[in-house]
Scaffold this motif. Structure first.
Motif, PDB file in Angstrom:
ATOM      1  N   ALA A   1      -7.568  -3.828   4.194  1.00 20.64           N
ATOM      2  CA  ALA A   1      -6.411  -4.548   3.661  1.00 20.64           C
ATOM      3  C   ALA A   1      -5.318  -4.809   4.708  1.00 20.64           C
ATOM      4  CB  ALA A   1      -5.838  -3.799   2.462  1.00 20.64           C
ATOM      5  N   PRO A   2      -4.932  -3.832   5.564  1.00 25.10           N
ATOM      6  CA  PRO A   2      -3.873  -4.117   6.536  1.00 25.10           C
ATOM      7  C   PRO A   2      -4.237  -5.254   7.493  1.00 25.10           C
ATOM      8  CG  PRO A   2      -4.208  -1.755   6.319  1.00 25.10           C
ATOM      9  CD  PRO A   2      -5.342  -2.406   5.584  1.00 25.10           C
ATOM     10  N   ALA A   3      -5.503  -5.311   7.902  1.00 27.63           N
ATOM     11  CA  ALA A   3      -5.929  -6.373   8.808  1.00 27.63           C
ATOM     12  C   ALA A   3      -5.931  -7.727   8.109  1.00 27.63           C
ATOM     13  CB  ALA A   3      -7.317  -6.063   9.369  1.00 27.63           C
ATOM     14  N   PHE A   4      -6.359  -7.755   6.859  1.00 30.36           N
ATOM     15  CA  PHE A   4      -6.366  -9.001   6.096  1.00 30.36           C
ATOM     16  C   PHE A   4      -4.940  -9.475   5.833  1.00 30.36           C
ATOM     17  CE2 PHE A   4      -7.205 -11.266   1.899  1.00 30.36           C
ATOM     18  CZ  PHE A   4      -7.721 -12.392   2.515  1.00 30.36           C
ATOM     19  N   LEU A   5      -4.022  -8.542   5.589  1.00 28.22           N
ATOM     20  CA  LEU A   5      -2.609  -8.886   5.409  1.00 28.22           C
ATOM     21  C   LEU A   5      -2.058  -9.526   6.681  1.00 28.22           C
ATOM     22  CD1 LEU A   5       0.069  -8.768   3.821  1.00 28.22           C
ATOM     23  CD2 LEU A   5       0.394  -6.454   4.739  1.00 28.22           C
ATOM     24  N   GLY A   6      -2.398  -8.958   7.832  1.00 24.85           N
ATOM     25  CA  GLY A   6      -1.944  -9.529   9.094  1.00 24.85           C
ATOM     26  C   GLY A   6      -2.491 -10.923   9.316  1.00 24.85           C
ATOM     27  N   LEU A   7      -3.745 -11.148   8.920  1.00 24.17           N
ATOM     28  CA  LEU A   7      -4.343 -12.472   9.062  1.00 24.17           C
ATOM     29  C   LEU A   7      -3.606 -13.492   8.201  1.00 24.17           C
ATOM     30  CD1 LEU A   7      -8.111 -13.303   9.155  1.00 24.17           C
ATOM     31  CD2 LEU A   7      -6.614 -14.580   7.636  1.00 24.17           C
TER      32      LEU A   7
ATOM     33  N   ALA B   1      -0.542 -13.324   7.133  1.00 27.72           N
ATOM     34  CA  ALA B   1       0.814 -13.497   7.650  1.00 27.72           C
ATOM     35  C   ALA B   1       0.839 -14.420   8.861  1.00 27.72           C
ATOM     36  CB  ALA B   1       1.411 -12.138   8.008  1.00 27.72           C
ATOM     37  N   ASP B   2      -0.257 -14.460   9.621  1.00 29.21           N
ATOM     38  CA  ASP B   2      -0.313 -15.280  10.833  1.00 29.21           C
ATOM     39  C   ASP B   2      -0.676 -16.732  10.557  1.00 29.21           C
ATOM     40  OD1 ASP B   2       0.386 -13.148  12.401  1.00 29.21           O
ATOM     41  OD2 ASP B   2      -1.667 -12.626  12.951  1.00 29.21           O
TER      42      ASP B   2
ATOM     43  N   ALA C   1       0.150  -5.029   0.979  1.00 25.61           N
ATOM     44  CA  ALA C   1       0.982  -4.187   1.834  1.00 25.61           C
ATOM     45  C   ALA C   1       0.864  -2.710   1.486  1.00 25.61           C
ATOM     46  CB  ALA C   1       2.445  -4.637   1.741  1.00 25.61           C
ATOM     47  N   ILE C   2       0.437  -2.385   0.269  1.00 26.99           N
ATOM     48  CA  ILE C   2       0.262  -0.975  -0.110  1.00 26.99           C
ATOM     49  C   ILE C   2      -1.189  -0.683  -0.454  1.00 26.99           C
ATOM     50  CG2 ILE C   2       2.637  -0.645  -0.902  1.00 26.99           C
ATOM     51  CD1 ILE C   2       1.654  -1.026  -3.764  1.00 26.99           C
ATOM     52  N   SER C   3      -2.101  -1.484   0.118  1.00 27.86           N
ATOM     53  CA  SER C   3      -3.526  -1.321  -0.145  1.00 27.86           C
ATOM     54  C   SER C   3      -4.265  -0.850   1.095  1.00 27.86           C
ATOM     55  CB  SER C   3      -4.139  -2.646  -0.625  1.00 27.86           C
ATOM     56  OG  SER C   3      -3.512  -3.099  -1.797  1.00 27.86           O
ATOM     57  N   SER C   4      -5.402  -0.233   0.878  1.00 30.86           N
ATOM     58  CA  SER C   4      -6.246   0.203   1.991  1.00 30.86           C
ATOM     59  C   SER C   4      -7.498  -0.650   2.125  1.00 30.86           C
ATOM     60  CB  SER C   4      -6.647   1.671   1.810  1.00 30.86           C
ATOM     61  OG  SER C   4      -7.391   1.840   0.610  1.00 30.86           O
TER      62      SER C   4
END
Length: 224
Positions: free
Chosen positions: A107-113, A115-116, A183-186
């Motif tokens: 999830a954090p990596a997908f969130l960053g994607l 956001a970009d 943002a609060i997921s794994s």
């Protein structure tokens, strides 16, 4: 509160009302009536942990909340929230459709994607294939087009299954609505149905290690 549970259509109890409040905030897309429930759950303040009981008798009845702070004895509060009856319930699941592809992502990596991705773009096209690069994310705007390739060997990808090439388009704005929950997921499980329906299943985690799950359904754009 009447102890006869048989009169209620729905009952629930939780050790932490803040856990439910966090989940509600993660899936709240706009300032609608869900905010009233969140305010009730924080009635003792954001720093106070409270146990929660919920009761609902049925259509037309209010949702009843009973909250008791953990740091105070012999203190309890009751809240009643008026409910609405939906004219119709949208049913997105199709028993005749089958799953054509599945992704499990960090999830954090997908969130960053997400956001970009270029903010000016309004359409996301997802291309999945058993062949390399496996996943391609194409975004379209008024004058812009960009593409990101993501092989199944990527560190972001925890598992990948796809037997035939699939290409589907979605409103990028709809995809971005899950960012608060991400943002609060794994972990996020992304499932694609043969009818184009996109299902995102998020595993949410709190600082106290409690686990919660939420699901988002996104319908595809139809070809002109």
């Amino acid at each position: 509160m009447d102890d006869d549970m048989s009169q209620y259509y729905f009952t629930a109890s939780m050790d932490s009302g803040k856990t439910l409040c966090s989940l509600l905030k993660a899936i709240q897309f706009q300032e609608i009536s869900i905010a009233v429930l969140a305010e009730c759950l924080n009635i003792f303040g954001s720093g106070e942990e409270s146990s929660l009981k919920m009761y609902y008798r049925g259509e037309g009845s209010p949702l009843l909340l009973v909250l008791q702070p953990q740091s105070l004895t012999n203190v309890m509060t009751d809240c009643e929230i008026s409910t609405q009856t939906a004219d119709s319930v949208l049913e997105l699941r199709d028993e005749d459709s089958s799953e054509v592809a599945k992704l499990v992502l960090k999830a954090p990596a997908f969130l960053g994607l997400l956001a970009d991705l270029e903010r000016s773009c309004d359409i996301m096209e997802l291309q999945l294939s058993p062949e390399h690069p496996n996943v391609s994310i194409v975004t379209y705007g008024m004058q812009d087009r960009s593409c990101i390739d993501m092989p199944k060997s990527s560190e972001m990808v925890q598992s990948f299954s796809c037997e035939e090439t699939v290409t589907l388009k979605y409103q990028l704005h709809h995809i971005r609505l899950i960012m608060k929950a991400l943002a609060i997921s794994s972990k996020v499980v992304v499932r694609f149905s043969s009818n184009g329906l996109l299902l995102l299943q998020l595993k949410l985690e709190k600082e106290d290690q409690r686990q919660m799950f939420s699901e988002f359904y996104i319908v595809p754009l139809l070809d002109d």
